[in-house]
Write an enzyme that holds these catalytic residues in place. Structure first.
Site, short mmCIF file in Angstrom:
data_model
loop_
_atom_site.label_atom_id
_atom_site.label_comp_id
_atom_site.label_asym_id
_atom_site.label_seq_id
_atom_site.Cartn_x
_atom_site.Cartn_y
_atom_site.Cartn_z
N ASP A 314 -44.91 -31.58 -14.10
CA ASP A 314 -44.78 -32.99 -13.76
C ASP A 314 -45.86 -33.87 -14.42
O ASP A 314 -47.04 -33.81 -14.04
CB ASP A 314 -44.83 -33.18 -12.23
CG ASP A 314 -44.11 -34.43 -11.76
OD1 ASP A 314 -43.47 -35.10 -12.58
OD2 ASP A 314 -44.19 -34.74 -10.55
N LYS A 363 -40.23 -34.12 -6.04
CA LYS A 363 -41.26 -35.08 -6.41
C LYS A 363 -42.28 -35.21 -5.27
O LYS A 363 -43.49 -35.30 -5.50
CB LYS A 363 -40.59 -36.42 -6.70
CG LYS A 363 -41.39 -37.39 -7.52
CD LYS A 363 -41.80 -36.87 -8.88
CE LYS A 363 -41.47 -37.78 -10.01
NZ LYS A 363 -41.78 -37.24 -11.34
N LYS A 404 -42.14 -49.50 -13.22
CA LYS A 404 -42.38 -48.90 -11.91
C LYS A 404 -43.48 -49.62 -11.14
O LYS A 404 -44.49 -50.02 -11.72
CB LYS A 404 -42.75 -47.43 -12.07
CG LYS A 404 -43.14 -46.85 -10.73
CD LYS A 404 -42.83 -45.44 -10.52
CE LYS A 404 -44.03 -44.61 -10.84
NZ LYS A 404 -43.63 -43.23 -10.96
N LYS A 477 -49.33 -33.45 -12.93
CA LYS A 477 -49.54 -33.81 -11.54
C LYS A 477 -49.78 -32.59 -10.64
O LYS A 477 -50.60 -32.62 -9.74
CB LYS A 477 -48.26 -34.51 -11.07
CG LYS A 477 -48.49 -35.45 -9.97
CD LYS A 477 -47.58 -36.68 -9.96
CE LYS A 477 -46.17 -36.52 -10.43
NZ LYS A 477 -45.65 -37.73 -11.05
#
Ligand code: NAD
Length: 521
Positions: A314, A363, A404, A477
């Site tokens: 990620d 996520k 975003k 991530k």
């Protein structure tokens, strides 16, 4: 092109008895200094003992011709990174309402940041050099780009669909990108949101894992390599976030079981795992830029067995990057962080896919463990097992497109029962943050394929780093690390690992901020 001979690329040499340059290699002898701690039984005290380990590193100086193949090439990230590299190759300038803008690599650690090489002999000032010049690395302008997508749209139209770039930039790369058509991909509908189905017009027959799919992807890699006369191909998953795969004993828990499960067409083997297996067997490094558990235990075991490189998971582009910097700061400042509330809304296709519960769950997991190491390390602020409250919300809001929004509230306890509330509102084009990370992941991974090491004491043969490239953590991530090794999320530590491992290859000491030369005279 960029530097035909190795020597012409070097902007500095290391003058040390521990470092040797040959035409092909840089050899360094390096003493790794750590501290080993034990507990003295009688006194109950810790005993800290300095330890030295002698390593030798060997870095291949020949910069290879590298291909970058993206899974999900026709998506927002895929089209944006492709257009960005073309814009840089051709040094494009385009008009915007704020005036002309020129191609750059801002947001790439490798292309946009510098490293302190040392102190100037005469002035005692820092000498900093571009990160890209530290070791003989590939230049992104030299990458050959290709890939797969379940949507057969050419990259020019897909770039329009993504709605990320300025029309004046798009106009200049359109012709070239219209010629780029993603290879058909594998599509197992159960793994991504049902709302993605309309895109899937470019698929290889078969809706569950098979050895035929593994073979087809291997052939695609080989074909791309041959057609473009490449030395190496690196594959990156920037396709939709998949749901988690269940880890089931006998199915995906060992390398052999995973291969058998693929052969049997087991429904818990995801497309991303099939891609990973194909790359591992083909010896092409594979990086997962999405949060799902592509690297089930059997997949990691297969990578280790084949000596192939993998990395994940990620991309860490916006909110989490801020988090891993800010929480590192707060807790190391002695401030007791008590809660983090993270809200996101986004309107691109990623957001659309994440509006489905099982994909959101991937996520959520990826975003939720990112402060654990920093909390666990501070026994002054937190009792064992105690953690700040942490919640993550993601909503699909079509109108904001790729722009975003990430809203974070950090709530902390300060001196004598007081409180500090920090509120962050982060707005940016998600794909413009992710694209430079895609480049960094390829450049660093490629570099790691050219670094070998051995222990001086053991006098063994040179070998590669562990299959799981945790050195990529800065860009990811939920960093994947070798089995049973700790995860480091703190951003400063991740960057230090990257810089200091590169320095070790040149026999240079880790970057120290002691600056005694400015304090003791
Ligand atoms: P996107 O939806 O625009 O692109 C994904 C592409 O993958 C689509 O073109 C889709 O058709 C394709 N695809 C889906 N399944 C496929 C398969 N099996 N094989 C080949 N292609 C397939 O999304 P994006 O904004 O480009 O993001 C890509 C991924 O990166 C997402 O999973 C996202 O969560 C992850 N990510 C993005 C960021 C960021 O900042 N942009 C950060 C972290 C993670």
């Amino acid at each position: 092109g960029h530097g035909s001979t190795p020597a012409s690329r070097d902007v500095f040499v290391v003058d040390s008895p521990n470092v040797t340059y040959t035409d092909e290699e840089i050899l360094s002898r390096y003493t790794y200094r750590t501290t080993i701690v034990s507990k003295d039984a009688a006194s109950g005290k810790y005993v800290a003992k300095p330890k030295e380990t002698a390593y030798e590193f060997k870095t291949d100086r020949k910069v290879p011709r590298v291909g970058m193949m993206l899974v999900g090439w026709g998506g927002n990230n895929g089209t944006t990174v492709t257009a960005g590299i073309i814009a840089n190759q051709r040094r494009l300038v385009w008009d915007t309402r704020e005036g002309p803008r020129a191609a750059n690599y801002y947001g790439s650690v490798i292309m946009g940041s510098t490293m302190k090489l040392g102190t100037d002999a005469a002035t005692m000032k820092d000498i900093n050099i571009p990160f890209h010049d530290v070791l003989p690395m590939v230049h992104p302008n030299d990458l050959v780009i290709g890939g797969w997508d379940i949507s057969g749209m050419n990259l020019a139209d897909a770039m329009d669909r993504a709605a990320v770039l300025e029309p004046t930039l798009k106009a200049q790369v359109k012709k070239e990108m219209a010629q780029m058509i993603p290879l058909p991909s594998i599509y197992y509908p159960d793994f991504i949101a049902a709302n993605q189905e309309d895109r899937a017009d470019n698929v290889i027959p078969g809706n569950k894992a098979s050895m035929a799919h593994v073979e087809k992807i291997r052939q695609d890699i080989r074909g791309f390599k041959a057609a473009n006369n490449l030395d190496k191909v690196i594959v990156q998953w920037t396709a939709n976030t998949e749901r988690y795969a269940d880890v089931i004993a006998g199915v995906n828990d060992t390398a052999d079981n995973l291969l058998k499960a693929i052969e049997a067409g087991h429904e818990e083997v995801s497309p991303s795992t099939v891609f990973a297996v194909a790359c591992i067997l083909e010896g092409a490094p594979f990086i997962n830029g999405s949060p799902q558990n592509t690297f089930v235990p059997g997949c990691i075991e297969l990578a280790e067995r084949e000596g192939a490189f993998v990395g994940g998971d990620d991309f860490k582009s916006g909110q989490t990057k801020m988090k891993s910097a800010l929480v590192d700061f707060l807790i190391n400042a002695g401030i007791r962080l008590t809660s983090i509330a993270s809200y996101n809304h986004l309107g691109n296709n990623d957001g659309r896919n994440l509006s489905s519960h099982r994909q959101f769950r991937s996520k959520e997991i990826s975003k939720s463990t990112v402060v654990d190491d920093m909390v666990d390390a501070n026994s002054v602020l937190y009792a064992p097992g105690e953690h700040p409250d942490h919640t993550v919300v993601i909503k699909y809001m079509p109108a904001v497109g790729d722009n975003k929004r990430a809203l974070d509230e950090y709530y902390a306890e300060i001196f004598l029962g007081g409180h500090q509330t920090i509120s962050i509102f982060n707005v940016c084009e998600d794909s413009l943050l992710a694209s430079p990370l895609i480049i960094d992941l390829v450049l660093v991974t490629e570099m790691m394929t050219r670094i070998k090491w051995r222990s001086t004491a053991k006098g063994e043969d040179y070998k590669g780093f562990h299959s799981v490239l945790s050195i990529l953590s800065y860009m990811l991530k939920a960093p994947l690390t070798p089995p049973s090794t700790p995860v480091v999320n703190a951003l400063t530590k991740q960057r230090a690992a990257l810089t200091n491992i590169f320095r070790a290859c040149l026999g240079l000491e880790p970057e120290s901020d002691m600056t005694l030369e400015h304090k003791l005279f």
